[in-house]
Design an enzyme around this catalytic site. Structure first.
Site, PDB file in Angstrom:
ATOM      1  N   ASP A 204      47.047  39.071  49.267  1.00 30.96           N
ATOM      2  CA  ASP A 204      45.955  39.274  47.953  1.00 30.96           C
ATOM      3  C   ASP A 204      46.714  40.124  46.721  1.00 30.96           C
ATOM      4  O   ASP A 204      47.433  41.309  47.362  1.00 30.96           O
ATOM      5  CB  ASP A 204      44.991  40.346  48.609  1.00 30.96           C
ATOM      6  CG  ASP A 204      43.883  40.442  47.476  1.00 30.96           C
ATOM      7  OD1 ASP A 204      43.260  39.382  46.927  1.00 30.96           O
ATOM      8  OD2 ASP A 204      43.761  41.582  46.973  1.00 30.96           O
ATOM      9  N   GLU A 246      48.558  35.058  46.672  1.00 34.91           N
ATOM     10  CA  GLU A 246      47.975  34.684  45.470  1.00 34.91           C
ATOM     11  C   GLU A 246      48.992  35.272  44.412  1.00 34.91           C
ATOM     12  O   GLU A 246      49.045  36.654  44.212  1.00 34.91           O
ATOM     13  CB  GLU A 246      46.565  35.891  45.589  1.00 34.91           C
ATOM     14  CG  GLU A 246      45.831  35.581  44.342  1.00 34.91           C
ATOM     15  CD  GLU A 246      44.698  36.540  44.120  1.00 34.91           C
ATOM     16  OE1 GLU A 246      43.770  36.307  43.404  1.00 34.91           O
ATOM     17  OE2 GLU A 246      44.973  37.818  44.470  1.00 34.91           O
TER      18      GLU A 246
HETATM   19  C1  GLC Z   1      41.985  39.213  44.497  1.00 38.74           C
HETATM   20  C2  GLC Z   1      40.868  38.571  45.214  1.00 38.74           C
HETATM   21  C3  GLC Z   1      39.561  38.897  44.403  1.00 38.74           C
HETATM   22  C4  GLC Z   1      39.460  40.560  44.503  1.00 38.74           C
HETATM   23  C5  GLC Z   1      40.615  41.104  44.138  1.00 38.74           C
HETATM   24  C6  GLC Z   1      40.897  42.658  44.135  1.00 38.74           C
HETATM   25  O1  GLC Z   1      42.305  38.777  43.398  1.00 38.74           O
HETATM   26  O2  GLC Z   1      40.779  36.953  45.220  1.00 38.74           O
HETATM   27  O3  GLC Z   1      38.360  38.251  44.979  1.00 38.74           O
HETATM   28  O4  GLC Z   1      38.559  41.110  43.732  1.00 38.74           O
HETATM   29  O5  GLC Z   1      41.973  40.442  44.566  1.00 38.74           O
HETATM   30  O6  GLC Z   1      41.306  42.754  45.747  1.00 38.74           O
END
Ligand code: GLC
Length: 549
Positions: A204, A246
């Site tokens: 993440d 991500e």
């Molecule tokens: C990422 C996740 C999102 C979350 C953020 C904070 O972007 O995809 O849903 O709010 O991280 O952890």
């Protein structure tokens, strides 16, 4: 020949345990409910599941605010249930990828509680503190404009008498990843879940993990080394476990996440996501060609391509005028938009619930370079609930049947973790798994065929992609070549039917029937091919090695 690694040709399905299936009637989905649905997922044909965070959490950001990295949120089950789930998935050949949220913790994590209350605690340095916040940096404001007051990234903590840093919500303090002790914690967390049998992690906020937290912050000498070290730890323990990042970064930054085949295995393909959506919105292949052009080489890594995930659909990196056009077509009302950059609708409503168009969109997605991702419920064309706040609009419970609560839970409505979509074209009485299972023409059965076909076409995931010129602006045609095998794919993004000429010589006189889709591809005498496509028509074609030059 070396077998290709599994993630290069997987079909990944993203789900949140809490909204999938509730086995004990308390209104919250759980691991036992998910185990009960594994046969459904197996029949659908997906080869990997990506589970959103399921750890103990105050749940103020859908579980992305973790307060214990070594457990299962008691609402969702026990660690024992989790282990059983992993075994059951494994028995069916389904891999399990779990979210690893270590850019930040919850402010209720014991590390933070000790950090804020005791300046001498070793945990103080697990977070990022300053006595006076630096001036705001417009490039590094909150990730959630409009939801975080004053767009701030520093929050004053009275017990610490200092400000802590958070790129997300104030209840998500960023970890100080420059601190080796924090990195050791992360390796331990990964080891724990790998030992329980997971096949990989979604990292993440990978982009934010490797950015310096503020101008004077302690810097990682080599930011990507942090990500490489995660990979080394995974490799040392579980040879074929993968890391999916991500990283919604500028296109020219992305290749660096793959490293020298020693960093991330998969990257979420935000570049192609925005451009594919733009092509669908404009019914024009142009943005897609541009998107492919901007996409860096993945080398031995792979893209995770998607139309939608459970966050906002980010079109913020498209050129301004194209972005406005996409908003105009897919999110005409202000309430459908979010953060000035995103759309908070699901795919089916964006495409007016038109099954032909939804099929076109998914056929296109599955033909693009990368490993495709399906968001739970998109296989039946679930809708959204725009009356729900922010990104939660697309996080409604799975619609299993036309029984109360869509068969998701036997709890009273008021106890549900999120309301089921009950009204309109996407209400559960109209859109549900049970009804679609028994209808051979349903989106669900079509998706199952799409997934099966995609798994028979490793050329797409492994091969090189080349756009084929056509004389129709709405037609996107491309070829994927791998190991002397070729698959051609042709998609008409427009509602109007057309006949397109493709600049590709098939070196054979007779038409080719599609492997998937309906239209025949016919070689023409003066070279190239011709294809008659219905509105939103498409076809995938396999040609032999000695053809297709
Ligand atoms: C990422 C996740 C999102 C979350 C953020 C904070 O972007 O995809 O849903 O709010 O991280 O952890």
């Amino acid at each position: 020949m070396e077998p290709e690694p599994w993630h290069k040709n997987a079909v990944v399905y993203a789900l949140d345990v809490e909204t999938f299936s509730d086995s004990d009637g308390n209104g919250v989905g759980d691991f036992r409910g998910l185990i009960d649905q594994l046969d459904y997922l197996n029949r659908l044909g997906v080869s990997a599941l990506w589970l959103l965070p399921f750890y103990p959490t105050p749940n103020r950001d859908n579980g992305y605010d973790v307060k214990d990295y070594y457990g299962v949120d008691p609402r969702l089950g026990t660690l024992g249930d989790f282990v059983e789930f992993v075994h059951e998935a494994d028995d069916r050949g389904i891999r399990v990828i779990v979210d690893l949220v270590v850019n930040h913790t919850s402010d209720q994590h014991p590390w933070f509680e000790q950090a804020r209350s005791d300046p001498d605690s070793k945990y103080r340095d697990y977070y990022v503190w300053v006595e006076e916040p630096p001036p705001p940096d417009p490039e590094r404001g909150t990730v959630f404009p409009g939801e975080v007051e004053d767009e701030r990234v520093w929050t004053y903590d009275t017990s610490a008498d200092a400000y802590y840093f958070h790129r997300f919500y104030p209840f998500q303090p960023d970890l100080n990843l420059a601190n080796p002790a924090v990195r050791e914690e992360i390796y331990k967390i990964m080891k724990f879940w790998l030992e329980l049998g997971v096949d990989g992690f979604r990292i993440d906020a990978a982009t934010l993990m490797i950015q310096p937290k503020h101008p004077d912050a302690e810097r990682l000498d080599d930011p990507h080394e942090l990500l490489r070290s995660l990979k080394r730890h995974v490799l040392a323990q579980e040879g074929d476990a993968i890391l999916l990042a991500e990283a919604d970064d500028a296109p020219d930054e992305l290749a660096s996440y793959f490293g020298d085949s020693d960093e991330m295995d998969l990257l979420m393909n935000f570049v192609l996501n925005a451009h594919t959506i733009a092509a669908l919105a404009m019914e024009d292949a142009g943005p897609l060609v541009t998107g492919l052009d901007r996409l860096p080489e993945a080398g031995s890594g792979q893209w995770l391509t998607f139309l939608r995930n459970y966050d906002e659909l980010n079109i913020g990196r498209l050129p301004a005028s194209l972005r406005e056009d996409v908003f105009e077509r897919f999110a005409p009302e202000e309430g459908m938009r979010i953060y000035g950059r995103g759309i908070r609708r699901r795919i089916a409503p964006m495409l007016d619930g038109d099954q032909d168009r939804i099929e076109l969109a998914y056929s296109l997605l599955f033909s693009l370079p990368g490993t495709p991702l399906v968001l739970y419920g998109d296989e039946i064309g679930m809708g959204d609930d725009l009356s729900r706040p922010g990104r939660t609009s697309v996080r409604t419970p799975m619609q299993w049947n036309d029984q109360p609560n869509a068969g998701f839970s036997s709890a009273p409505d008021a106890d549900l973790v999120a309301p089921v979509v009950t009204t309109g074209d996407f209400g559960y009485e109209r859109v549900n798994v049970a009804a679609q299972r028994s209808d051979p023409t349903s989106l669900l059965n079509w998706t199952q065929r799409l997934i099966a076909t995609r798994r028979e076409c490793p050329e797409i995931g492994n091969g090189t992609v080349e756009v084929i010129e056509t004389d129709e602006s709405s037609v996107f045609a491309h070829r994927c070549d791998w190991n002397e095998r070729t698959v051609f794919c042709v998609h008409n993004l427009a509602s109007e039917s057309c006949t397109a000429h493709l600049a590709v010589d098939l070196a054979r006189p007779d038409p080719i029937s599609p492997t998937f889709g309906t239209s025949q591809l016919s070689p023409v005498e003066d070279g190239g091919c011709e294809i008659a496509l219905d509105g939103y028509g498409y076809g995938w074609y396999r040609v032999d090695a000695d053809q297709g030059d």
